[in-house]
Design a protein around this motif. Structure first.
Motif, PDB file in Angstrom:
ATOM      1  N   GLN A  70       8.602  12.180  14.383  1.00 48.40           N
ATOM      2  CA  GLN A  70       8.353  11.002  13.550  1.00 48.40           C
ATOM      3  C   GLN A  70       9.638  10.495  12.901  1.00 48.40           C
ATOM      4  OE1 GLN A  70       5.338  12.464  10.908  1.00 48.40           O
ATOM      5  NE2 GLN A  70       3.813  12.692  12.562  1.00 48.40           N
ATOM      6  N   ALA A  71      10.492  11.413  12.477  1.00 57.77           N
ATOM      7  CA  ALA A  71      11.753  11.007  11.853  1.00 57.77           C
ATOM      8  C   ALA A  71      12.662  10.297  12.844  1.00 57.77           C
ATOM      9  CB  ALA A  71      12.462  12.232  11.264  1.00 57.77           C
ATOM     10  N   LYS A  72      12.559  10.661  14.134  1.00 57.45           N
ATOM     11  CA  LYS A  72      13.403  10.024  15.151  1.00 57.45           C
ATOM     12  C   LYS A  72      12.796   8.723  15.675  1.00 57.45           C
ATOM     13  CE  LYS A  72      16.421  13.356  15.119  1.00 57.45           C
ATOM     14  NZ  LYS A  72      17.786  13.128  14.571  1.00 57.45           N
ATOM     15  N   ILE A  73      11.460   8.642  15.687  1.00 59.37           N
ATOM     16  CA  ILE A  73      10.784   7.493  16.300  1.00 59.37           C
ATOM     17  C   ILE A  73      10.528   6.378  15.296  1.00 59.37           C
ATOM     18  CG2 ILE A  73       8.656   6.765  17.448  1.00 59.37           C
ATOM     19  CD1 ILE A  73       8.470   9.604  18.609  1.00 59.37           C
ATOM     20  N   GLU A  74      10.060   6.727  14.103  1.00 61.21           N
ATOM     21  CA  GLU A  74       9.614   5.740  13.129  1.00 61.21           C
ATOM     22  C   GLU A  74      10.780   5.219  12.294  1.00 61.21           C
ATOM     23  OE1 GLU A  74       5.197   7.797  12.705  1.00 61.21           O
ATOM     24  OE2 GLU A  74       6.638   7.947  11.047  1.00 61.21           O
ATOM     25  N   VAL A  75      11.693   4.581  12.968  1.00 61.82           N
ATOM     26  CA  VAL A  75      12.856   3.974  12.313  1.00 61.82           C
ATOM     27  C   VAL A  75      12.965   2.530  12.779  1.00 61.82           C
ATOM     28  CG1 VAL A  75      14.132   6.132  12.050  1.00 61.82           C
ATOM     29  CG2 VAL A  75      14.377   4.817  14.158  1.00 61.82           C
ATOM     30  N   PRO A  76      13.505   1.640  11.948  1.00 60.36           N
ATOM     31  CA  PRO A  76      13.645   0.241  12.363  1.00 60.36           C
ATOM     32  C   PRO A  76      14.500   0.115  13.620  1.00 60.36           C
ATOM     33  CG  PRO A  76      14.008   0.469  10.000  1.00 60.36           C
ATOM     34  CD  PRO A  76      13.946   1.860  10.559  1.00 60.36           C
ATOM     35  N   HIS A  77      14.105  -0.814  14.462  1.00 58.50           N
ATOM     36  CA  HIS A  77      14.838  -1.039  15.704  1.00 58.50           C
ATOM     37  C   HIS A  77      16.220  -1.627  15.387  1.00 58.50           C
ATOM     38  CE1 HIS A  77      15.617  -2.066  19.867  1.00 58.50           C
ATOM     39  NE2 HIS A  77      15.840  -3.319  19.516  1.00 58.50           N
ATOM     40  N   PHE A  94       0.848  -1.189   0.000  1.00 59.75           N
ATOM     41  CA  PHE A  94       0.000   0.000   0.000  1.00 59.75           C
ATOM     42  C   PHE A  94       0.885   1.240   0.000  1.00 59.75           C
ATOM     43  CE2 PHE A  94      -2.565  -3.259   2.082  1.00 59.75           C
ATOM     44  CZ  PHE A  94      -3.782  -3.129   1.417  1.00 59.75           C
ATOM     45  N   PRO A  95       0.387   2.361  -0.554  1.00 64.30           N
ATOM     46  CA  PRO A  95       1.097   3.643  -0.403  1.00 64.30           C
ATOM     47  C   PRO A  95       1.144   4.035   1.074  1.00 64.30           C
ATOM     48  CG  PRO A  95      -0.555   3.772  -2.148  1.00 64.30           C
ATOM     49  CD  PRO A  95      -0.803   2.478  -1.429  1.00 64.30           C
ATOM     50  N   THR A  96       2.235   4.643   1.485  1.00 61.80           N
ATOM     51  CA  THR A  96       2.447   4.936   2.900  1.00 61.80           C
ATOM     52  C   THR A  96       2.265   6.405   3.254  1.00 61.80           C
ATOM     53  OG1 THR A  96       4.816   5.323   2.566  1.00 61.80           O
ATOM     54  CG2 THR A  96       4.107   3.054   3.037  1.00 61.80           C
ATOM     55  N   GLY A  97       2.219   7.296   2.265  1.00 61.50           N
ATOM     56  CA  GLY A  97       2.120   8.711   2.586  1.00 61.50           C
ATOM     57  C   GLY A  97       3.370   9.257   3.247  1.00 61.50           C
ATOM     58  N   GLY A  98       4.519   8.609   2.975  1.00 64.59           N
ATOM     59  CA  GLY A  98       5.772   9.064   3.557  1.00 64.59           C
ATOM     60  C   GLY A  98       6.194   8.313   4.792  1.00 64.59           C
ATOM     61  N   PHE A  99       5.349   7.456   5.345  1.00 65.93           N
ATOM     62  CA  PHE A  99       5.706   6.676   6.533  1.00 65.93           C
ATOM     63  C   PHE A  99       6.822   5.686   6.203  1.00 65.93           C
ATOM     64  CE2 PHE A  99       5.142   2.733   8.974  1.00 65.93           C
ATOM     65  CZ  PHE A  99       5.301   3.221  10.261  1.00 65.93           C
ATOM     66  N   GLY A 100       7.806   5.590   7.096  1.00 66.72           N
ATOM     67  CA  GLY A 100       8.907   4.660   6.891  1.00 66.72           C
ATOM     68  C   GLY A 100       9.863   5.067   5.801  1.00 66.72           C
ATOM     69  N   ALA A 101       9.752   6.306   5.311  1.00 64.08           N
ATOM     70  CA  ALA A 101      10.632   6.834   4.266  1.00 64.08           C
ATOM     71  C   ALA A 101      10.574   6.002   2.993  1.00 64.08           C
ATOM     72  CB  ALA A 101      12.077   6.921   4.773  1.00 64.08           C
ATOM     73  N   GLN A 143       7.676  20.276  14.085  1.00 65.86           N
ATOM     74  CA  GLN A 143       8.086  19.568  15.296  1.00 65.86           C
ATOM     75  C   GLN A 143       7.537  18.139  15.298  1.00 65.86           C
ATOM     76  OE1 GLN A 143       7.178  21.773  18.864  1.00 65.86           O
ATOM     77  NE2 GLN A 143       8.007  23.696  18.051  1.00 65.86           N
ATOM     78  N   ARG A 144       6.301  17.959  14.834  1.00 63.67           N
ATOM     79  CA  ARG A 144       5.745  16.602  14.788  1.00 63.67           C
ATOM     80  C   ARG A 144       6.548  15.713  13.820  1.00 63.67           C
ATOM     81  NH1 ARG A 144       0.673  19.245  14.345  1.00 63.67           N
ATOM     82  NH2 ARG A 144       0.514  18.533  12.162  1.00 63.67           N
ATOM     83  N   ARG A 145       6.906  16.287  12.671  1.00 64.02           N
ATOM     84  CA  ARG A 145       7.688  15.505  11.712  1.00 64.02           C
ATOM     85  C   ARG A 145       9.078  15.180  12.249  1.00 64.02           C
ATOM     86  NH1 ARG A 145       4.788  18.506   7.696  1.00 64.02           N
ATOM     87  NH2 ARG A 145       6.357  20.157   7.610  1.00 64.02           N
ATOM     88  N   TRP A 146       9.632  16.083  13.084  1.00 60.37           N
ATOM     89  CA  TRP A 146      10.934  15.798  13.691  1.00 60.37           C
ATOM     90  C   TRP A 146      10.828  14.574  14.606  1.00 60.37           C
ATOM     91  CZ3 TRP A 146      12.963  15.351  18.575  1.00 60.37           C
ATOM     92  CH2 TRP A 146      14.363  15.378  18.676  1.00 60.37           C
TER      93      TRP A 146
END
Length: 630
Positions: A503-510, A458-465, A498-501
């Motif tokens: 998300q960029a720090k949190i939504e990354v693979p462990h 599915f398209p992600t809308g930018g989620f997960g880069a 600020q929200r995107r900042w």
């Protein structure tokens, strides 16, 4: 080892009877090569006439009479025989020659030259083997040891009137829940759960609720009877490699399997496998099997009809786990779009004298329902393993026509937003209390999505880069980011930058820690705990604030200072709270233990200008911090 082992008989071992014979041969040659738990059994085994004296029928006839076997004469090839006969005729002719010297008298030189000349004049004859080679004959190999006893068991099994029920089931829920389980185990205590673990536990659960399958046929006082055992002793077929490269099948059993939780069953199962690999199974591990499980699917067999041995009423076979044959040529995209599941085929081979076909069919239907997740089957599995999440639910696929693809894309984007807003409500942040956490806004079924969508992109809308991702990867990254052991709540912030900042720090693979990194963290925790334990033991009554409850602060400060040193920061000031201050002074800021203990003893350093104050943690310190990597 149970003290009742000497009372066991060979019949108690069922299909493992051959193992008794093999171990007994080892016992006779070297008693210490067999586990001591078998010794009492083999002592009684010999006393009951099962030793060498009872098996003279297998020996050669010559062993009974003591006569030596006749010497065997090896036949000679025809060519050799012809050549030797020719040599004899030549020698006899030479013996008849008139000029031959008598025995013991040397011939004259003239006679010798004449004999040599005659010998040279005789042409050399080459004898060829013209006889045809014998045709290949069949080879007869007597069965001995395990092979002989297995053949005997198969002969005995012919007397058991068996029938077999077959049922195929979709394995989608089984596969997806196993993925969730093993992902959690990898992050926590380690280990893996196999398909056989889950299927075996489903069989045991079905036997509990349908006990008519856990029976066997027997004769008592010459009358046929049906025996219903008190417990389920669940047999497991284990393929074990031998030293000579061959393989053998052992069937030990898990005792009282119906009393075990899933985690206890997995531990008991793995324990039997380890003992089988190490050759440490005892007599009690084999005795008393009531129902067993075999897995021919491991070699690609779709389903099988195993033989049923005496004393057992049912055996369940697990076939291969694969897509139906008619879909094995389709692309993965087509399979995902059509919601085609891999299929697992189960068989139930039963003793028809005490189990009827309708009951066997109901039994397989019950196993089928459990493996789909009915009656809270996976909920119990998750609870036993302390998974803090709900299992994947089996539901039919929602139509995936072209117009619905747009709707599902919107539902995926909606789910991503829900995790960003409500994900912290499912975070596992309480290590003291276990509960399965859920929230309606985070349930994929509430968003019109199902387990059949997990493999679709599915398209992600930018989620997960990434512009496109499989739904399984999207859901995995959402749970990894927002629902593990840290909760994030930031969507109330009005500034989108600020929200995107966040998300960029949190939504990354462990990122998994390496073994050296794990060792470093453990070392820091051990040093902090040892220091606190010493102060609590040595300086009882001294006023201080311990680190208790804040151990992770040591690891966090250590990592912050490591990264500061790596990036070239020259100075860091720590505004420390009372809680854990002494530990930070010693294990982070570098204050020596000797200085700290002198202050506790009341001995001040001559160059101190701060005084002792009312408590020791009012005193600060300065030190240098060097990154281990630098």
């Amino acid at each position: 080892m149970s003290v009742n082992t000497p009372n066991r008989t060979v019949d108690d071992f069922g299909s493992n009877e051959w193992l008794v014979e093999e171990l007994y041969e080892q016992y006779k040659s070297d008693k210490n090569s067999v586990d001591q738990s078998w010794w009492p059994f083999f002592d009684k085994y010999e006393k009951n006439g099962n030793g060498p004296a009872a098996k003279t029928a297998d020996a050669e006839p010559t062993a009974k009479t003591g006569a030596k076997p006749a010497a065997k004469t090896k036949a000679k090839p025809a060519s050799q025989a012809s050549a030797k006969s020719a040599d004899k005729s030549d020698s006899s002719t030479a013996d008849a020659a008139p000029d031959e010297s008598p025995r013991g008298v040397s011939p004259s030189s003239a006679q010798t030259e004449t004999l040599k000349a005659e010998t040279k004049s005789v042409p050399k004859v080459v004898v060829k083997d013209t006889e045809p080679k014998p045709a290949p004959e069949e080879t007869v190999t007597p069965l001995r040891g395990p092979a002989k006893l297995i053949a005997k068991n198969m002969d005995d099994s012919i007397e058991v009137p068996t029938a077999t029920s077959v049922r195929a089931l979709p394995a989608k829920a089984l596969i997806d829940n196993r993925i969730v389980i093993n992902s959690h185990l990898k992050r926590t205590r380690g280990g893996k759960v196999s398909f056989t673990h889950l299927i075996g536990f489903a069989v045991i659960r079905a036997l509990q609720n349908f006990p008519s399958q856990n029976v066997s046929y027997d004769t008592r006082d010459g009358k046929p009877v049906m025996v219903s055992p008190a417990h389920i002793n669940f047999g497991l077929a284990i393929d074990v490699p031998k030293k000579d490269g061959s393989r053998t099948l052992l069937v030990p059993n898990v005792k009282k399997a119906e009393t075990l939780t899933f985690r206890q069953f997995v531990d008991a199962y793995d324990g039997l496998v380890d003992k089988a690999r190490q050759g440490k199974l005892t007599a009690d591990d084999f005795a008393g099997t009531t129902v067993s499980l075999t897995n021919p699917g491991g070699i690609g067999t779709v389903h099988s009809v195993p033989r049923l041995t005496k004393g057992q009423g049912c055996i369940v076979g697990v076939g291969a786990l694969d897509y139906p044959a008619e879909f094995q040529g389709a692309s993965q995209h087509t399979i995902n779009k059509l919601a085609v599941s891999k299929v697992l085929t189960l068989t139930s081979t039963y003793d028809h004298r005490v189990i009827q076909g309708a009951g066997s069919g109901e039994f397989l239907k019950l196993i089928h329902s459990y493996l789909l997740g009915e009656d809270g089957f996976y909920d119990d599995v998750f609870e036993s393993l302390r998974l803090p999440y709900e299992p994947v639910r089996w539901v039919p696929d929602v139509s995936a026509e072209d117009q619905d693809d747009v709707n599902k894309t919107a539902r995926v984007i909606e789910l991503i937003d829900a995790y960003r807003t409500r994900g912290h409500l499912m975070a596992n942040i309480d290590p003291l209390v276990y509960r399965q956490r859920s929230h309606p806004d985070l349930d994929i079924n509430q968003h019109g999505l199902t387990l059949w969508d997990l493999e679709r992109e599915f398209p992600t809308g930018g989620f997960g880069a990434k512009p496109m991702m499989p739904f399984r990867s999207i859901l995995g990254l959402l749970r990894e980011s927002y629902c593990r052991t840290i909760g994030f709540e930031y969507m109330h912030i009005a500034d989108p930058l600020q929200r995107r900042w966040f998300q960029a720090k949190i939504e990354v693979p462990h990122q998994e820690l390496t073994r050296s990194e794990q060792g470093h963290i453990l070392g820091r925790l051990n040093a902090a705990e040892a220091f606190e334990t010493f102060l609590q033991t040595k300086y009882i009554g001294q006023k201080r604030f311990s680190l208790e409850g804040g151990e992770s602060a040591i690891v966090l400060l250590d990592e912050v200072l490591n990264q500061s040193a790596d990036t070239g920061i020259e100075q860091v000031a720590i505004g420390m709270a009372h809680r854990g201050r002494l530990n930070v002074l010693t294990n982070i800021a570098g204050k020596s233990y000797a200085q700290m203990f002198r202050e506790f003893d009341g001995t001040m350093s001559p160059d101190s200008v701060q005084g002792s104050g009312d408590v020791k943690y009012h005193l600060g310190t300065e030190g240098s911090f060097t990154s281990p990597s630098g």
